[in-house]
Design a protein around this motif. Sequence first.
Motif, PDB file in Angstrom:
ATOM      1  N   VAL A 245       8.685   7.058  25.423  1.00  0.00           N
ATOM      2  CA  VAL A 245       9.792   7.209  24.482  1.00  0.00           C
ATOM      3  C   VAL A 245       9.936   5.888  23.758  1.00  0.00           C
ATOM      4  O   VAL A 245      10.002   4.831  24.394  1.00  0.00           O
ATOM      5  N   GLY A 246       9.903   5.931  22.434  1.00  0.00           N
ATOM      6  CA  GLY A 246       9.988   4.694  21.671  1.00  0.00           C
ATOM      7  C   GLY A 246      10.779   4.872  20.394  1.00  0.00           C
ATOM      8  O   GLY A 246      10.820   5.963  19.823  1.00  0.00           O
ATOM      9  N   THR A 247      11.416   3.796  19.976  1.00  0.00           N
ATOM     10  CA  THR A 247      12.127   3.807  18.699  1.00  0.00           C
ATOM     11  C   THR A 247      11.120   3.588  17.578  1.00  0.00           C
ATOM     12  O   THR A 247      10.334   2.640  17.620  1.00  0.00           O
ATOM     13  N   ILE A 248      11.142   4.499  16.607  1.00  0.00           N
ATOM     14  CA  ILE A 248      10.199   4.415  15.491  1.00  0.00           C
ATOM     15  C   ILE A 248      10.569   3.217  14.617  1.00  0.00           C
ATOM     16  O   ILE A 248      11.715   3.082  14.183  1.00  0.00           O
ATOM     17  N   ASP A 249       9.606   2.305  14.436  1.00  0.00           N
ATOM     18  CA  ASP A 249       9.932   1.075  13.705  1.00  0.00           C
ATOM     19  C   ASP A 249       8.805   0.607  12.776  1.00  0.00           C
ATOM     20  O   ASP A 249       8.857  -0.493  12.244  1.00  0.00           O
ATOM     21  N   ASN A 250       7.775   1.453  12.627  1.00  0.00           N
ATOM     22  CA  ASN A 250       6.646   1.140  11.752  1.00  0.00           C
ATOM     23  C   ASN A 250       5.738   0.024  12.216  1.00  0.00           C
ATOM     24  O   ASN A 250       4.711  -0.223  11.620  1.00  0.00           O
ATOM     25  N   ASP A 251       6.131  -0.671  13.279  1.00  0.00           N
ATOM     26  CA  ASP A 251       5.279  -1.733  13.776  1.00  0.00           C
ATOM     27  C   ASP A 251       4.649  -1.250  15.085  1.00  0.00           C
ATOM     28  O   ASP A 251       3.446  -1.000  15.159  1.00  0.00           O
ATOM     29  N   LEU A 252       5.463  -1.065  16.105  1.00  0.00           N
ATOM     30  CA  LEU A 252       4.955  -0.601  17.389  1.00  0.00           C
ATOM     31  C   LEU A 252       4.762   0.918  17.396  1.00  0.00           C
ATOM     32  O   LEU A 252       3.767   1.420  17.885  1.00  0.00           O
TER      33      LEU A 252
ATOM     34  N   PRO B  81       4.680   3.675  14.639  1.00  0.00           N
ATOM     35  CA  PRO B  81       4.729   3.955  13.198  1.00  0.00           C
ATOM     36  C   PRO B  81       5.395   5.289  12.849  1.00  0.00           C
ATOM     37  O   PRO B  81       5.323   6.240  13.624  1.00  0.00           O
ATOM     38  N   LEU B  82       5.999   5.314  11.677  1.00  0.00           N
ATOM     39  CA  LEU B  82       6.631   6.524  11.153  1.00  0.00           C
ATOM     40  C   LEU B  82       5.576   7.606  10.895  1.00  0.00           C
ATOM     41  O   LEU B  82       5.793   8.778  11.170  1.00  0.00           O
ATOM     42  N   ASP B  83       4.433   7.180  10.389  1.00  0.00           N
ATOM     43  CA  ASP B  83       3.342   8.119  10.130  1.00  0.00           C
ATOM     44  C   ASP B  83       2.901   8.752  11.457  1.00  0.00           C
ATOM     45  O   ASP B  83       2.578   8.053  12.418  1.00  0.00           O
ATOM     46  N   ILE B  84       2.902  10.088  11.489  1.00  0.00           N
ATOM     47  CA  ILE B  84       2.682  10.789  12.765  1.00  0.00           C
ATOM     48  C   ILE B  84       1.311  10.475  13.366  1.00  0.00           C
ATOM     49  O   ILE B  84       1.198  10.125  14.536  1.00  0.00           O
ATOM     50  N   ILE B  85       0.272  10.580  12.547  1.00  0.00           N
ATOM     51  CA  ILE B  85      -1.078  10.351  13.088  1.00  0.00           C
ATOM     52  C   ILE B  85      -1.252   8.892  13.517  1.00  0.00           C
ATOM     53  O   ILE B  85      -1.854   8.607  14.561  1.00  0.00           O
ATOM     54  N   GLU B  86      -0.686   7.963  12.724  1.00  0.00           N
ATOM     55  CA  GLU B  86      -0.754   6.537  13.104  1.00  0.00           C
ATOM     56  C   GLU B  86      -0.065   6.282  14.445  1.00  0.00           C
ATOM     57  O   GLU B  86      -0.526   5.474  15.245  1.00  0.00           O
TER      58      GLU B  86
ATOM     59  N   ARG C 274       9.797  14.334  17.820  1.00  0.00           N
ATOM     60  CA  ARG C 274      10.660  13.259  17.327  1.00  0.00           C
ATOM     61  C   ARG C 274      12.104  13.709  17.323  1.00  0.00           C
ATOM     62  O   ARG C 274      12.390  14.896  17.101  1.00  0.00           O
ATOM     63  N   TRP C 275      12.989  12.768  17.541  1.00  0.00           N
ATOM     64  CA  TRP C 275      14.415  13.103  17.591  1.00  0.00           C
ATOM     65  C   TRP C 275      15.240  11.862  17.237  1.00  0.00           C
ATOM     66  O   TRP C 275      15.136  10.838  17.895  1.00  0.00           O
ATOM     67  N   GLU C 276      15.994  11.961  16.181  1.00  0.00           N
ATOM     68  CA  GLU C 276      16.909  10.885  15.755  1.00  0.00           C
ATOM     69  C   GLU C 276      16.296   9.495  15.807  1.00  0.00           C
ATOM     70  O   GLU C 276      16.819   8.588  16.467  1.00  0.00           O
ATOM     71  N   GLY C 277      15.186   9.321  15.107  1.00  0.00           N
ATOM     72  CA  GLY C 277      14.584   7.992  14.991  1.00  0.00           C
ATOM     73  C   GLY C 277      13.779   7.541  16.183  1.00  0.00           C
ATOM     74  O   GLY C 277      13.312   6.402  16.245  1.00  0.00           O
ATOM     75  N   LYS C 278      13.610   8.458  17.145  1.00  0.00           N
ATOM     76  CA  LYS C 278      12.800   8.126  18.312  1.00  0.00           C
ATOM     77  C   LYS C 278      11.648   9.120  18.433  1.00  0.00           C
ATOM     78  O   LYS C 278      11.708  10.217  17.897  1.00  0.00           O
TER      79      LYS C 278
END
Lengths: 247, 97
Positions: A88-95, A97-102, A144-148
Amino acid sequence: MEEWRFIDFGLVDIRDMMAMDEAVLKGDEGNTFFFWTPKKSIILGFFQKAEVELNLARCKDYTITRRISGGGIAFSDDRCRQINYGVVGTIDNDLFPLDIIESYKQICGVLIDTLIHYGLNAAFRPINDVVVDNKKISGNAQTRWEGKLLQNGTLLLDFDIEEMLRISNIPREKFMDKKIASVREGLTWLDRELGEQRDMDEVRSIMKRKFEERFHVRLKPGNLNRKEKELTESLKPKYYSPEWVYR
Amino acid sequence: MMDLSKTKQGIHKSRGGLIRSFVTIENGIIKDITISGDFFLFPEEAIFKVSERLKGAPANREKLQKNIEETYRREKIQSPGTSPVDFTESIMKALEG
């Protein structure tokens, strides 16, 4: 160094595990990496239909449930030689990524690094598979759920193809030998690749270390907090209900 | 729950997974539809909005795709490796099958 929570749930009933899985995603404890070992079970993907995918008459001694993410069946025989993980991780584009495949690629990297440690030619195969010499060794599913994000996956150490096909809804059994051969072409597992059995705890500890290296964090052993435990209890009836599993 | 034995099934493999559509039609109109398979789609519950919108809609390729695309926009659907064209193809295979 940043600390993230680590939990090993051990041998679990898959319905309880899916409730805890969802509770970790919807809880408030932050980034978490966890392992579990399922008893003999089948987990359907969110969009699958039990009677379409399975020969239900042959699944009577399996615990069947459904998860909140898409993808295909996760099947665990009683050999129990599969490592199941969750992130479970907070989506942050670094660790993460927002892009699903990435984001699949990033988390699957932990499995790839682990397999490379054993000298195997492991790679990511979009959208959500890890392969060794182009044979699938790990399936992964994300929601995905609320930014996670929540990603579940399995690393096969052993796999019973015949049993998997026996419980699957395949109409023409006379072609079973051909079917087994074709699955063997597309799927593999660690014991087969290495020609020997590795200790599961050893593989898990390497995965854990590769996770820490990849995300530059220290994993700190922990448990579900009170809120997550309450959430788990409130979610359990869903994972036990025929309305959810056989809808 | 839909009685799957009375429906036509269409199977289409997209890059993101297999899509199985179960469809009943009456006079060129979709009466009932269930979309299943091992694809990925976020948010997951939006799949019910996709099939809900198709009920009562004309069973032709153009209208199907338009309706599915509209639900994609409204529900902000993301489906890696699977597109409205793939869902349309699966449903068309059921209709033609």
